[in-house]
Design a protein around this motif. Structure first.
Motif, PDB file in Angstrom:
ATOM      1  N   GLU A   2      11.247 -46.889  19.748  1.00 24.78           N
ATOM      2  CA  GLU A   2      11.311 -47.659  18.453  1.00 24.78           C
ATOM      3  C   GLU A   2      12.779 -48.204  18.583  1.00 24.78           C
ATOM      4  N   LEU A   3      13.634 -47.593  19.090  1.00 23.25           N
ATOM      5  CA  LEU A   3      15.287 -48.304  19.209  1.00 23.25           C
ATOM      6  C   LEU A   3      15.053 -49.745  19.268  1.00 23.25           C
ATOM      7  N   ALA A   4      14.488 -50.080  20.368  1.00 22.70           N
ATOM      8  CA  ALA A   4      14.170 -51.509  20.695  1.00 22.70           C
ATOM      9  C   ALA A   4      13.494 -52.301  19.748  1.00 22.70           C
ATOM     10  N   GLU A   5      12.515 -51.820  18.988  1.00 18.01           N
ATOM     11  CA  GLU A   5      11.884 -52.251  18.029  1.00 18.01           C
ATOM     12  C   GLU A   5      12.859 -52.492  16.581  1.00 18.01           C
ATOM     13  N   ARG A   6      13.556 -51.497  16.502  1.00 15.95           N
ATOM     14  CA  ARG A   6      14.601 -51.930  15.161  1.00 15.95           C
ATOM     15  C   ARG A   6      15.474 -53.110  15.586  1.00 15.95           C
ATOM     16  N   ARG A   7      15.978 -52.767  16.745  1.00 13.57           N
ATOM     17  CA  ARG A   7      17.135 -54.038  17.449  1.00 13.57           C
ATOM     18  C   ARG A   7      16.370 -55.209  16.977  1.00 13.57           C
ATOM     19  N   ASP A  24      28.296 -52.071  27.537  1.00 11.88           N
ATOM     20  CA  ASP A  24      27.828 -53.187  28.305  1.00 11.88           C
ATOM     21  C   ASP A  24      26.245 -53.384  27.900  1.00 11.88           C
ATOM     22  N   ARG A  25      25.666 -54.250  28.246  1.00 12.37           N
ATOM     23  CA  ARG A  25      24.375 -54.657  27.838  1.00 12.37           C
ATOM     24  C   ARG A  25      23.287 -53.553  28.471  1.00 12.37           C
ATOM     25  N   THR A  26      23.746 -53.250  29.795  1.00  5.08           N
ATOM     26  CA  THR A  26      22.929 -52.223  30.363  1.00  5.08           C
ATOM     27  C   THR A  26      22.941 -50.868  29.868  1.00  5.08           C
ATOM     28  N   THR A  27      23.943 -50.412  29.153  1.00  3.59           N
ATOM     29  CA  THR A  27      24.073 -49.278  28.407  1.00  3.59           C
ATOM     30  C   THR A  27      22.983 -49.102  27.279  1.00  3.59           C
ATOM     31  N   VAL A  28      22.921 -50.430  26.538  1.00  6.40           N
ATOM     32  CA  VAL A  28      21.819 -50.690  25.426  1.00  6.40           C
ATOM     33  C   VAL A  28      20.460 -50.314  25.892  1.00  6.40           C
ATOM     34  N   GLY A  29      20.293 -50.854  27.054  1.00 10.50           N
ATOM     35  CA  GLY A  29      18.744 -50.933  27.856  1.00 10.50           C
ATOM     36  C   GLY A  29      18.635 -49.435  28.177  1.00 10.50           C
ATOM     37  N   ARG A  30      19.695 -48.751  28.806  1.00 10.50           N
ATOM     38  CA  ARG A  30      19.205 -47.436  29.035  1.00 10.50           C
ATOM     39  C   ARG A  30      19.188 -46.439  27.953  1.00 10.50           C
ATOM     40  N   TRP A  31      19.692 -46.548  26.720  1.00  8.78           N
ATOM     41  CA  TRP A  31      19.340 -46.195  25.419  1.00  8.78           C
ATOM     42  C   TRP A  31      17.926 -46.497  25.144  1.00  8.78           C
ATOM     43  N   GLU A  32      17.522 -47.557  25.274  1.00 12.24           N
ATOM     44  CA  GLU A  32      16.188 -47.857  24.824  1.00 12.24           C
ATOM     45  C   GLU A  32      15.176 -47.376  25.814  1.00 12.24           C
ATOM     46  N   ARG A  33      15.483 -47.139  26.793  1.00 13.81           N
ATOM     47  CA  ARG A  33      14.533 -46.561  27.740  1.00 13.81           C
ATOM     48  C   ARG A  33      14.619 -45.123  27.910  1.00 13.81           C
ATOM     49  N   GLY A  34      15.400 -44.537  27.108  1.00 12.64           N
ATOM     50  CA  GLY A  34      15.411 -42.950  26.865  1.00 12.64           C
ATOM     51  C   GLY A  34      16.324 -42.232  28.176  1.00 12.64           C
ATOM     52  N   LYS A  35      16.865 -43.242  29.109  1.00  9.71           N
ATOM     53  CA  LYS A  35      17.509 -42.661  30.051  1.00  9.71           C
ATOM     54  C   LYS A  35      18.772 -41.996  29.933  1.00  9.71           C
ATOM     55  N   VAL A  36      19.578 -42.354  28.808  1.00  9.82           N
ATOM     56  CA  VAL A  36      20.897 -41.608  28.205  1.00  9.82           C
ATOM     57  C   VAL A  36      20.891 -41.854  26.758  1.00  9.82           C
ATOM     58  N   VAL A  37      21.631 -40.969  26.017  1.00 10.42           N
ATOM     59  CA  VAL A  37      21.688 -41.143  24.525  1.00 10.42           C
ATOM     60  C   VAL A  37      23.092 -41.499  24.264  1.00 10.42           C
TER      61      VAL A  37
END
Length: 421
Positions: A2-7, A24-37
Motif C-alpha cells: 500500500e506504500l507504493a499506492e499512497r506514493r 537513494d531510489r533503491t531504498t524507497v523500492g526496498r521499503w515498498e517491497r517490504g525488504k527493509v523498513v
C-alpha cells in the motif's frame, strides 16, 4: 504494498520521493517491497511527506500477507489532482523535522549549547523575525512574493537547530510558526498538497514543543484545506481536535475563539444552521479578551473579520438577507482595514456577487464580480481567483445574459497558479 499506492496517489515517482527524503531510489523500492523498513527518523519524515500519521504509515508498510483482514476497510483519501511540489522548501521542511526529532531525544544534561543560545536571544530573534514575516505576508498584494524570504529564514533556522542540543522547544516553536506561514503561501497559490504537508509538519513540531495553541492553529489551517475540497466532515473532526488542544492552551489567547469561528464554516458546509450560529456566538466572545491576546503572527484572530465570515456562512446556508447585511458591513471594514486587504475584500465582493446570482440579479453579479476580478489581477491571489471560479457555478440561467457570460470569460482567463489537489 500500500506504500507504493499512497506514493502514486500523491503524484510522486520513486525518484522524487527519494530526493525529498534524502535517500537513494533503491531504498524507497526496498521499503515498498517490504525488504527493509525505514529508520525512526526516516519514518517521521516519510509519514509527513505522505500526509499520514505514524500509525497509518505502519499499516502502509505492512505486507498484505501479514496484515490480512486488518488492512481491509482502511482508506486514504487521495487528492483528485497533483501539481509539481516545491522540492526546495519540502527538503528544508524535512531537514528541520529530522533535526528536531533528534533534538527532542537528547537528555536534559546536554542542553548547555542551546541554553547559551537562549541567553544570546537566538530563539527570541527567530520569533521576532517570524512575526515580521507574518506582517509582510499580511500586507503583501502578492502572497507568493514572501516565499523567498520564508525559505531563507527556514535555512537559517535549520542551521540553528543543527548546532543546538537539549531543550529545543523555543526553536521548535519558531519552526512550527514558520511552517504555518509557508503553508499559508502555498494555500493562497492553490498548492493544496504543499499546504497540507506544511500544516502537518507544523502540528508535529508544535507537539514536540508542547505548544498547544500553536498546535491547535496548525490543525485549524489544515481544516481549511479539507473545506476547500468540500470535505466538511473531515474538517469538523480536525477542528474538534483543535478545540480540545486549545482548551489546554493559554486562556488569555484567542485560539479557542478562532477554532469556533472556523467550526462555524464547517457547520455551514454541512447545512447545520443552529450549530453554525452557536459556533459564531462562541467566536464573538473574542471581544472580551485583553487587547494583547492576539499574537499578530500565527494567531491573528481578533474578531475583525467576524462580519464577513458570518456573511459568507449565511450565503452557504441560503440565508441571503442576513448574508447581504453582514457582507455590506464587512465591505466597509475591508476598505479601511490595513490600508486595503485585497484578499479579504475580494472574498467579500465574490460573496455579494454570489447573492446576486442566487437572486438571478445580473446587475449585482456583474458589478461585484468585476471589482473582484480587478483585485484578483492586482494581487495575483489564487484564493480570490478560486472563489471567482466557484462563483461561475452559481450563474445558472444567468449565463445566457451576455454581461454575465463576458464576466465568466474574464474569470476563466485569470492568470493564477494551477490548482493542486
Amino acid at each position: 504494498m500500500e506504500l507504493a499506492e499512497r506514493r502514486r496517489a500523491l503524484g510522486y515517482s520513486q525518484e522524487e520521493l527519494a530526493e525529498l527524503l534524502g535517500v537513494d531510489r533503491t531504498t524507497v523500492g526496498r521499503w515498498e517491497r517490504g525488504k527493509v523498513v525505514p529508520q525512526p527518523l526516516q519514518r517521521r519524515a516519510l509519514a509527513a511527506t505522505l500526509e499520514v500519521s505514524l500509525h497509518e504509515l505502519g499499516i502502509l508498510l505492512t505486507p498484505p500477507r501479514v496484515a490480512g483482514q486488518e488492512t481491509t476497510g482502511h482508506k486514504f483519501s487521495a487528492p483528485p489532482s497533483t501539481g509539481e511540489p516545491n522540492d526546495m522548501i519540502r527538503r528544508e521542511f524535512l531537514r528541520v523535522l529530522t533535526v528536531s526529532g533528534a533534538l527532542t531525544a537528547l537528555p536534559v544534561e546536554e542542553a548547555d549549547a542551546l541554553a547559551e543560545g537562549v541567553r544570546r536571544g537566538m530563539p527570541a530573534d527567530f520569533a521576532r523575525m517570524n512575526s515580521h514575516l507574518w506582517q509582510v505576508y499580511r500586507l503583501a498584494r502578492s502572497k507568493g512574493s514572501v516565499y523567498p524570504v520564508i525559505r531563507d529564514q527556514l535555512t537559517t533556522l535549520n542551521d540553528a537547530l543543527a548546532d543546538s542540543h537539549g531543550d529545543a522547544r523555543p526553536l521548535l516553536s519558531a519552526a512550527a510558526d514558520l511552517f504555518q506561514l509557508a503553508g499559508e503561501v502555498a494555500f493562497d497559490g492553490n498548492r493544496y498538497t504543499d499546504a497540507a504537508a506544511s500544516y502537518s509538519l507544523a502540528a508535529s513540531v508544535s507537539k514536540d514543543a508542547e505548544a498547544y495553541d500553536l498546535w491547535a492553529c496548525a490543525l485549524v489551517r489544515h481544516a481549511y484545506v479539507d473545506m476547500s475540497e468540500q470535505r466538511y466532515h473531515q474538517a469538523a473532526q480536525m477542528l474538534g481536535a483543535a478545540e480540545r488542544l486549545a482548551g489546554r492552551g493559554d486562556s488569555d489567547l484567542s485560539t479557542r475563539h478562532w477554532v469556533a469561528s472556523v467550526q462555524a464554516e464547517a457547520y455551514a458546509g454541512l447545512g447545520d444552521l443552529d450549530a453554525c450560529e452557536r459556533a459564531m456566538d462562541r467566536a464573538e466572545n473574542v471581544r472580551d479578551l485583553p487587547v494583547d491576546s492576539v499574537r499578530g503572527g500565527w494567531l491573528r484572530f481578533d474578531g475583525a473579520r467576524l462580519a464577513e465570515e458570518r456573511g459568507s456562512r449565511y450565503v452557504r446556508l441560503g440565508r441571503l438577507d442576513l448574508a447581504e447585511n453582514a457582507l455590506k458591513d464587512a465591505l466597509e471594514q475591508t476598505a479601511l482595514a490595513y490600508g486595503q486587504s485585497y484578499r479579504r475584500r475580494g472574498a467579500v465582493l465574490t460573496d455579494l456577487a454570489a447573492i446576486g446570482a442566487k437572486r438571478r440579479n445580473a446587475e449585482q453579479v456583474v458589478a461585484y464580480g468585476r471589482e473582484a476580478i480587478d483585485l484578483a489581477r492586482s494581487s495575483g491571489s489564487g484564493y480570490v481567483a478560486r472563489r471567482l471560479r466557484a462563483l461561475c457555478d452559481e450563474f445558472g440561467p444567468l449565463s445566457r445574459d451576455h454581461r454575465v457570460a463576458e464576466l465568466g470569460a474574464e474569470i476563466a482567463t485569470l492568470n493564477t497558479p494551477r490548482r493542486e489537489g
